[in-house]
Design a protein around this motif. Structure first.
Motif, mmCIF file in Angstrom:
data_model
loop_
_atom_site.group_PDB
_atom_site.id
_atom_site.type_symbol
_atom_site.label_atom_id
_atom_site.label_comp_id
_atom_site.label_asym_id
_atom_site.label_seq_id
_atom_site.Cartn_x
_atom_site.Cartn_y
_atom_site.Cartn_z
ATOM 1 N N ILE A 133 -37.715 -22.644 15.017
ATOM 2 C CA ILE A 133 -38.287 -23.686 14.169
ATOM 3 C C ILE A 133 -38.226 -25.044 14.857
ATOM 4 N N LEU A 134 -37.197 -25.281 15.701
ATOM 5 C CA LEU A 134 -37.104 -26.555 16.431
ATOM 6 C C LEU A 134 -38.236 -26.678 17.443
ATOM 7 N N HIS A 135 -38.589 -25.597 18.112
ATOM 8 C CA HIS A 135 -39.729 -25.627 19.037
ATOM 9 C C HIS A 135 -41.000 -26.064 18.311
ATOM 10 N N HIS A 136 -41.233 -25.492 17.124
ATOM 11 C CA HIS A 136 -42.473 -25.785 16.402
ATOM 12 C C HIS A 136 -42.475 -27.195 15.833
ATOM 13 N N ILE A 137 -41.321 -27.714 15.443
ATOM 14 C CA ILE A 137 -41.264 -29.111 14.992
ATOM 15 C C ILE A 137 -41.636 -30.046 16.140
ATOM 16 N N VAL A 138 -41.120 -29.762 17.326
ATOM 17 C CA VAL A 138 -41.439 -30.590 18.496
ATOM 18 C C VAL A 138 -42.917 -30.474 18.844
ATOM 19 N N ILE A 139 -43.477 -29.256 18.784
ATOM 20 C CA ILE A 139 -44.908 -29.086 19.086
ATOM 21 C C ILE A 139 -45.752 -29.840 18.072
ATOM 22 N N THR A 140 -45.337 -29.856 16.812
ATOM 23 C CA THR A 140 -46.066 -30.609 15.785
ATOM 24 C C THR A 140 -46.079 -32.091 16.097
ATOM 25 N N SER A 141 -45.008 -32.603 16.719
ATOM 26 C CA SER A 141 -44.953 -34.034 17.047
ATOM 27 C C SER A 141 -46.020 -34.430 18.054
ATOM 28 N N GLY A 142 -46.538 -33.479 18.820
ATOM 29 C CA GLY A 142 -47.584 -33.786 19.783
ATOM 30 C C GLY A 142 -48.975 -33.751 19.208
ATOM 31 N N MET A 143 -49.124 -33.376 17.934
ATOM 32 C CA MET A 143 -50.434 -33.366 17.292
ATOM 33 C C MET A 143 -50.790 -34.771 16.813
ATOM 34 N N ALA A 144 -52.080 -35.041 16.743
ATOM 35 C CA ALA A 144 -52.545 -36.365 16.339
ATOM 36 C C ALA A 144 -52.110 -36.675 14.912
ATOM 37 N N ASP A 202 -24.247 -23.420 10.267
ATOM 38 C CA ASP A 202 -23.764 -24.802 10.235
ATOM 39 C C ASP A 202 -24.249 -25.507 11.493
ATOM 40 N N LEU A 203 -23.868 -26.766 11.623
ATOM 41 C CA LEU A 203 -24.348 -27.557 12.750
ATOM 42 C C LEU A 203 -23.850 -26.989 14.071
ATOM 43 N N LYS A 204 -22.646 -26.464 14.092
ATOM 44 C CA LYS A 204 -22.101 -25.883 15.313
ATOM 45 C C LYS A 204 -22.939 -24.674 15.744
ATOM 46 N N TRP A 205 -23.303 -23.826 14.771
ATOM 47 C CA TRP A 205 -24.116 -22.648 15.102
ATOM 48 C C TRP A 205 -25.499 -23.057 15.602
ATOM 49 N N VAL A 206 -26.083 -24.066 14.990
ATOM 50 C CA VAL A 206 -27.409 -24.531 15.412
ATOM 51 C C VAL A 206 -27.362 -25.048 16.837
ATOM 52 N N ILE A 207 -26.339 -25.837 17.165
ATOM 53 C CA ILE A 207 -26.235 -26.371 18.529
ATOM 54 C C ILE A 207 -26.020 -25.251 19.533
ATOM 55 N N ALA A 208 -25.234 -24.243 19.164
ATOM 56 C CA ALA A 208 -24.924 -23.172 20.100
ATOM 57 C C ALA A 208 -26.074 -22.181 20.264
ATOM 58 N N ASN A 209 -26.878 -21.970 19.213
ATOM 59 C CA ASN A 209 -27.881 -20.899 19.251
ATOM 60 C C ASN A 209 -29.324 -21.372 19.226
ATOM 61 N N MET A 210 -29.609 -22.567 18.737
ATOM 62 C CA MET A 210 -30.997 -22.993 18.562
ATOM 63 C C MET A 210 -31.364 -24.195 19.417
ATOM 64 N N LEU A 211 -30.440 -25.141 19.578
ATOM 65 C CA LEU A 211 -30.802 -26.416 20.194
ATOM 66 C C LEU A 211 -31.252 -26.245 21.633
ATOM 67 N N ASN A 212 -30.620 -25.371 22.369
ATOM 68 C CA ASN A 212 -30.976 -25.164 23.777
ATOM 69 C C ASN A 212 -31.612 -23.794 24.009
ATOM 70 N N ALA A 213 -32.084 -23.146 22.942
ATOM 71 C CA ALA A 213 -32.755 -21.849 23.092
ATOM 72 C C ALA A 213 -34.073 -22.022 23.843
ATOM 73 N N THR A 214 -34.384 -21.072 24.699
ATOM 74 C CA THR A 214 -35.608 -21.135 25.513
ATOM 75 C C THR A 214 -36.635 -20.150 24.978
ATOM 76 N N ASP A 215 -37.914 -20.522 25.138
ATOM 77 C CA ASP A 215 -38.993 -19.632 24.734
ATOM 78 C C ASP A 215 -39.385 -18.731 25.895
ATOM 79 N N SER A 216 -40.497 -18.057 25.779
ATOM 80 C CA SER A 216 -40.917 -17.116 26.826
ATOM 81 C C SER A 216 -41.275 -17.812 28.130
ATOM 82 N N ASN A 217 -41.543 -19.126 28.086
ATOM 83 C CA ASN A 217 -41.816 -19.904 29.300
ATOM 84 C C ASN A 217 -40.564 -20.557 29.845
ATOM 85 N N GLY A 218 -39.426 -20.351 29.186
ATOM 86 C CA GLY A 218 -38.186 -20.972 29.615
ATOM 87 C C GLY A 218 -37.993 -22.388 29.107
ATOM 88 N N ASP A 219 -38.870 -22.851 28.209
ATOM 89 C CA ASP A 219 -38.790 -24.226 27.711
ATOM 90 C C ASP A 219 -37.861 -24.306 26.510
#
Length: 757
Positions: free
Chosen positions: A365-376, A414-431
């Protein structure tokens, strides 16, 4: 139809009567038309002194112009009366500054609470509490001032009405946000203020889709939508959604008033659809379009929070993704609807299981929020979604949880789980989400992610890191980096001029990127060269195998040809052998019938012309015996000999002459070979057969010739053909003594007449 009427005086002299249908909540349009006509003609001011309800009715063109001007949609009943919705009637009464006269009569209070009056305060100076109580501070001594305030307020309300109308008519995924710069900043500030009521609002847990979720909590792929094998299920779901989302467009033939479906509650509508399709189960988890979106996906994207709640309560699966694995929460952050309506925080209370899901490209969901920020026009909405999401996770620990079942997501997220599992998670391109935000250049999102603990040094599959785009470089001084790491990291820090102002060190960044691009280019060329060599080698091997294949095909064709010839010759040889066997059988059978043994028949050619039956042939001692008998006993008369002697008697005479054993041997030596005798016999038989055939042919010709002559005589003498034979003797006797030249035809005629019967 239950109709309620309310009568009021406007300005103490102009009567106004409004009619409401309690069944549908609709208001009669007709009383509003004169008010709207005067309001429009006076450029937004309702002048009661010039208002007159006794004027002639508006023409169709004028009425259509007013409806289009104020964005009014109408429904017409069987009597031809036009009605408008209760929400539109409320909006018109607010615009005309007449709401305080009718709000108690028609119970508008619960609808007023849903209106954001903060946008109207800066123009009309009307407090929300005044609207609730129906009080307006308009005194008769300050009428002109109050009119100016009314104009300002009416214009503000009219602007909001236009915006609301466009949102209703436009696509829910592309709503137009018609607001100026100042109101947008004010609205953003209002939305980002923490909701104090959110801590008091409990989080309801539902266990129908949480059976496979257990601790320890991990990021997982969204589930695929089920396939609707039964077309009746899809029809039932479409009928349910149409009645749920668009009740105003349903068939009202069975209803006494228009759009009665608006008043049907959710559970009642479920019951009605079940009655319409009694043998089909309502499956709210099957996709409703070709992209695999379920009803929950669509309702979350258009920010219809009430229906999202109802669907979750009735068993909608929150872990389903569309065809590319995007969850309902992803659909919500890919549009600005939840940002415009401020419903994202409460939406998380029901869709929080979607936080642990990733799509088919491994994006969270964090990836998609960031991608939404690039839309007009979506940068502010994306920042809002990010802040609300992180705030919801933090505040979740102190909120009330309602539900009997155990929920692993509520317990572990919780916030600890999000930082450990989602914040630096990479997609299929490694981003990571920070890598994408850095490339998009959204500074607010980048800073927020860095504040939450995102790592700017995680490289993608192309080797690019967020720090390569400047993310996190301004925070390196505070991290205590020294030595070689500091030198490498500070190469991206901005330099300073003489005045102490930071200047960006772009040359270092450009050199680093050029070096990286050069390395990538070299690696690419090397790989291309290796693949080209492999391709050339494969081409050579392919050509060699093609030649071998062509030679093998030629040999195979030649072998098939020889095989066909061999098969043909073998069949012919078998036929010849079979013919020989059959001929041999027929020869043996014929020999047996002739009394010839196989030894006698060996080497004999019965059909040969060597033996001629007319050729002189005699057995000397038998010839002498017969000649002696003929001369001595029969005086040379051959007929007497043939009549008196038989072959058996002659054979007895021959045997009597050679009665002793030695004489029998002499007899065998005097006789011709058996084969010769049999050949002679066969020649005689063949000659006899030919003679018999010739004799029969002669007899047939003679018979035909006699028939022809008999016919000629019949025609000449004019007598029947069967009487010709009886007259021939007399006719021959009559003409036998005469000269053919002197035949008396008269005498012949007399003879024929005399013998004519």
């Amino acid at each position: 139809m239950s109709v309620v009427e309310a009568y009021r005086l406007i300005g103490d002299k102009v009567p106004l009567t409004l009619k409401k249908n309690n069944d549908t909540g609709y208001f009669l349009l007709k009383p509003f038309l004169p008010l709207l006509q005067q309001f429009h003609s006076s450029e937004g001011v309702l002048e009661l002194d010039y208002l007159n309800f006794s004027h002639e009715e508006l023409s169709v063109e004028q009425e259509d112009a007013l409806l289009s001007r104020f964005g009014i949609l109408v429904d017409t009943n069987d009597a031809g009366e036009k009605w408008i919705t209760g929400d539109k009637a409320l909006e018109l009464l607010q615009m005309l500054n007449l709401l305080h006269l009718f709000q108690d009569e028609f119970d508008f209070n619960h609808k007023i609470e849903e209106i954001d009056t903060s946008q109207l305060n800066g123009h009309a100076e009307v407090q929300k509490s005044d609207i609730h109580n129906g009080q307006h501070n308009m005194e008769s001594s300050d009428k002109e001032s109050n009119n100016e305030n009314s104009v300002s307020k009416n214009k503000s309300i009219k602007r909001v009405s236009k915006e609301s109308s466009q949102k209703e008519l436009g696509s829910p995924l592309k709503k137009l946000r018609l607001q100026n710069e100042s109101s947008e900043v004010q609205q953003d500030h209002k939305k980002l203020i923490p909701d104090e009521n959110s801590l008091e609002r409990p989080i309801f847990m539902f266990s129908h889709d949480m059976e496979d979720i257990s601790a320890p909590l991990q990021i997982r792929r969204a589930q695929a939508t089920p396939f609707a094998s039964d077309n009746n299920q899809r029809m039932k779901l479409e009928t349910f959604l149409q009645r749920l989302l668009f009740p105003a467009f349903q068939d009202v033939a069975s209803s006494s008033s228009p759009s009665s479906a608006q008043a049907v509650p959710f559970d009642t509508l479920l019951h009605e659809v079940d009655m319409a399709y009694p043998h089909t189960e309502l499956n709210i988890n099957i996709p409703v379009d070709e992209r695999g979106n379920t009803p929950l996906h669509w309702l979350a994207s258009i920010a219809n929070l009430n229906l999202v709640k109802k669907l979750v309560e009735h068993g909608s699966n929150r872990l389903l993704g569309d065809n590319i694995g995007e969850s309902a929460l992803v659909k919500a952050v890919k549009s600005v609807n939840n940002y415009d309506s401020g419903t994202f925080e409460e939406l998380l209370d029901y869709l929080y299981p979607c936080l642990i899901l990733e799509d088919s490209m491994n994006r969270t969901i964090l990836h998609h929020i960031v991608i939404t920020s690039g839309m007009a026009g979506c940068a502010a909405a994306a920042k809002y979604y990010l802040d609300i999401l992180m705030g919801w996770i933090v505040k979740k620990q102190s909120r009330t949880i309602k539900g009997e079942e155990h929920d692993a997501i509520i317990d572990s997220l919780d916030l600890k789980w999000v930082i450990a599992n989602m914040l630096n998670a990479t997609d299929s391109n490694g981003d990571t989400c920070l890598n994408i935000a850095s490339r998009l250049g959204n500074v607010a999102i980048v800073d927020a992610l860095l504040d939450y603990g995102a790592d700017p040094y995680v490289a993608n599959k192309s080797g690019l890191r967020p720090v390569d785009f400047g993310a996190g470089t301004t925070k390196l001084h505070s991290n205590g980096i020294s030595g070689v790491d500091a030198e490498n990291s500070l190469s991206f820090l901005p330099s300073q001029d003489h005045s102490g102002t930071n200047l960006p060190d772009t040359m270092s960044l450009i050199n680093s990127m050029q070096s990286l691009l050069s390395t990538v280019s070299q690696d690419y060329n090397t790989e291309i060269k290796e693949h080209q060599e492999k391709l050339n080698k494969l081409h050579k091997e392919l050509n060699s195998h093609r030649e071998l294949l062509a030679a093998s095909r030629d040999r195979l064709a030649h072998a098939k040809q020889l095989q066909d010839e061999h098969t043909l010759l073998k069949e012919q040889l078998g036929n010849i052998k079979q013919g020989i066997v059959e001929e041999e059988e027929r020869f043996q059978k014929a020999s047996k019938e002739l009394g010839i043994t196989s030894e006698d028949a060996a080497g004999a050619d019965w059909d040969s012309n060597e033996f001629d039956a007319d050729e002189p042939f005699r057995v000397e001692f038998i010839y002498n015996l017969l000649e002696s008998k003929l001369s001595t006993e029969y005086n040379g008369d051959i007929d007497k000999l043939l009549a008196a002697e038989s072959p058996e008697s002659i054979l007895d005479d021959v045997r009597s002459k050679f009665s002793t054993q030695n004489d029998n041997g002499k007899l065998d030596s005097l006789l011709p070979p058996t084969v010769l005798l049999k050949a002679r016999i066969h020649a005689y038989e063949r000659n006899e057969k030919q003679l018999d055939t010739t004799l029969q042919e002669i007899k047939q010709k003679q018979k035909d010739l006699e028939g022809k002559f008999r016919r000629v005589l019949c025609l000449c003498l004019k007598i029947d053909e069967d009487k010709v034979d009886d007259m021939l003797d007399g006719l021959l006797q009559a003409i036998s003594s005469e000269d053919p030249q002197d035949v008396d035809t008269d005498e012949m005629q007399d003879f024929l007449k005399k013998h004519n019967v």
